[in-house]
Design a protein around this motif. Structure first.
Motif, PDB file in Angstrom:
ATOM      1  N   ALA A  50       1.499  -8.859 -23.159  1.00  0.00           N
ATOM      2  CA  ALA A  50       1.065 -10.154 -23.688  1.00  0.00           C
ATOM      3  C   ALA A  50      -0.002 -10.713 -22.750  1.00  0.00           C
ATOM      4  O   ALA A  50       0.152 -10.661 -21.529  1.00  0.00           O
ATOM      5  CB  ALA A  50       2.244 -11.117 -23.787  1.00  0.00           C
ATOM      6  N   ALA A  51      -1.086 -11.248 -23.314  1.00  0.00           N
ATOM      7  CA  ALA A  51      -2.178 -11.734 -22.483  1.00  0.00           C
ATOM      8  C   ALA A  51      -2.955 -12.819 -23.212  1.00  0.00           C
ATOM      9  O   ALA A  51      -2.976 -12.874 -24.445  1.00  0.00           O
ATOM     10  CB  ALA A  51      -3.118 -10.585 -22.127  1.00  0.00           C
ATOM     11  N   PRO A  86       3.519 -16.209 -24.026  1.00  0.00           N
ATOM     12  CA  PRO A  86       3.537 -14.925 -23.318  1.00  0.00           C
ATOM     13  C   PRO A  86       4.789 -14.738 -22.459  1.00  0.00           C
ATOM     14  O   PRO A  86       5.297 -13.622 -22.330  1.00  0.00           O
ATOM     15  CB  PRO A  86       2.269 -14.989 -22.458  1.00  0.00           C
ATOM     16  CG  PRO A  86       1.365 -15.914 -23.190  1.00  0.00           C
ATOM     17  CD  PRO A  86       2.267 -16.956 -23.781  1.00  0.00           C
ATOM     18  N   ASN A  87       5.284 -15.822 -21.885  1.00  0.00           N
ATOM     19  CA  ASN A  87       6.505 -15.723 -21.084  1.00  0.00           C
ATOM     20  C   ASN A  87       7.758 -15.597 -21.951  1.00  0.00           C
ATOM     21  O   ASN A  87       8.679 -14.857 -21.607  1.00  0.00           O
ATOM     22  CB  ASN A  87       6.636 -16.933 -20.158  1.00  0.00           C
ATOM     23  CG  ASN A  87       5.872 -16.752 -18.859  1.00  0.00           C
ATOM     24  OD1 ASN A  87       5.563 -15.638 -18.453  1.00  0.00           O
ATOM     25  ND2 ASN A  87       5.563 -17.858 -18.191  1.00  0.00           N
ATOM     26  N   THR A  90       8.053 -12.070 -23.214  1.00  0.00           N
ATOM     27  CA  THR A  90       8.381 -11.156 -22.118  1.00  0.00           C
ATOM     28  C   THR A  90       9.859 -11.274 -21.755  1.00  0.00           C
ATOM     29  O   THR A  90      10.549 -10.264 -21.574  1.00  0.00           O
ATOM     30  CB  THR A  90       7.511 -11.441 -20.886  1.00  0.00           C
ATOM     31  OG1 THR A  90       6.124 -11.379 -21.258  1.00  0.00           O
ATOM     32  CG2 THR A  90       7.768 -10.423 -19.783  1.00  0.00           C
ATOM     33  N   ASN A  98       3.490  -9.265 -19.061  1.00  0.00           N
ATOM     34  CA  ASN A  98       2.407 -10.159 -19.454  1.00  0.00           C
ATOM     35  C   ASN A  98       1.417 -10.309 -18.306  1.00  0.00           C
ATOM     36  O   ASN A  98       1.727 -10.021 -17.143  1.00  0.00           O
ATOM     37  CB  ASN A  98       2.919 -11.513 -19.954  1.00  0.00           C
ATOM     38  CG  ASN A  98       3.524 -12.403 -18.885  1.00  0.00           C
ATOM     39  OD1 ASN A  98       2.926 -12.671 -17.842  1.00  0.00           O
ATOM     40  ND2 ASN A  98       4.735 -12.888 -19.147  1.00  0.00           N
TER      41      ASN A  98
END
Length: 287
Positions: A50-51, A86-87, A90, A98
């Motif tokens: 994830a970015a 994103p967190n 993850t 991420n």
């Protein structure tokens, strides 16, 4: 990786948005099942990260994916435009890692949300900058000037420290990376702090006198650190360490082979050269 505390409603909104995550584009070297009927990539050789778009997803897609492909890995990049989702994906195990945040934000997010995310490797530092809105120089700031700040705990402190660096305010002694506007003890220009979600600040730039903008969101908005920033963090400050952008994984996954391959690729000379030539000072490798 650049902001008041993360609001509970932001987490709720993020949870709702996760239901839409299937609609997010996957980019990178990943390929769907072939029309000739050949098999999908081995799941054990797919690395999902994830970015945020710039510079993180760009670095992953353009520089890291080819290196991983040489090792037999397929990189899938899931792009987000905020600092929460994103967190959450993850933590939920929906991605392997991420790449979007700095160390201070990671610590704050874990503390405020009860997550168990850990750093797997430090990659780069993005100088935080002040950018012109209605006022085109710091010297020309009027009394009562409006200054947009990221409204999450760590990035807001970072913005305030930059304002202090430029002599616009003074913070109470010891405020450091936990500073909030309540820690301002001197404000000779009577600056009005406009606290806004980090990703939206570039869109309101014309409505404020100046704005403090995270490096990745400045890049997204087409702003150049070299040409457009009125001021940036001093390279000799603690920011290069405290605000180093990191690869983040669920606790216990730091030594997974896929994670180690990802971090090793990001630490390669090829990626360093790509970052230096592409971002021209807006992204600084720290590994």
């Amino acid at each position: 990786m650049s902001t008041a505390s993360i609001k509970a409603k932001g987490i709720v909104a993020a949870a709702a948005a996760l239901a839409l995550s299937a609609g997010l584009a996957l980019t990178g070297c990943a390929a769907p099942a072939q029309s000739d009927g050949s098999a999908e990539p081995d799941a054990g050789k797919v690395i999902r990260v994830a970015a945020t778009p710039a510079p993180h997803a760009e670095i992953l897609n353009e520089a890291v994916a080819p290196l991983l492909q040489e090792q037999g890995y397929t990189l899938e990049v899931v792009e987000f435009n905020d600092y929460v989702q994103p967190n959450t994906v993850t933590e939920a195990g929906e991605v392997d890692a991420n790449y979007f945040q700095h160390r201070s934000y990671l610590d704050s997010f874990n503390d405020e949300n009860g997550t168990h995310l850990v750093e797997a490797g430090g990659i780069h530092y993005e100088p935080f900058g002040l950018y012109a809105g209605k006022t085109d120089s710091l010297d020309a700031l009027p009394d009562g000037a409006s200054v947009a700040l990221p409204n999450d705990t760590t990035n807001e402190a970072r913005a305030l420290l930059l304002l202090q660096q430029e002599g616009l305010i003074k913070l109470r002694e010891g405020a450091g990376i936990t500073a909030t506007p309540q820690d301002v003890v001197e404000n000779p220009k009577n600056i009005e702090f406009v606290e806004v979600e980090a990703a939206t600040i570039p869109r309101i730039l014309e409505d404020v006198d100046i704005a403090a903008i995270n490096g990745n969101y400045a890049l997204d908005a087409g702003l150049s650190v070299a040409d457009d920033a009125l001021a940036i963090e001093d390279a000799s400050s603690d920011a290069a360490q405290v605000y180093t952008n990191v690869i983040v994984v669920p606790e216990g996954k730091q030594d997974d082979e896929k994670v180690k391959a990802l971090v090793e690729a990001l630490h390669s000379d090829a990626v360093r050269e790509y970052i230096d030539s592409t971002f021209k000072g807006a992204v600084v490798v720290v590994s």
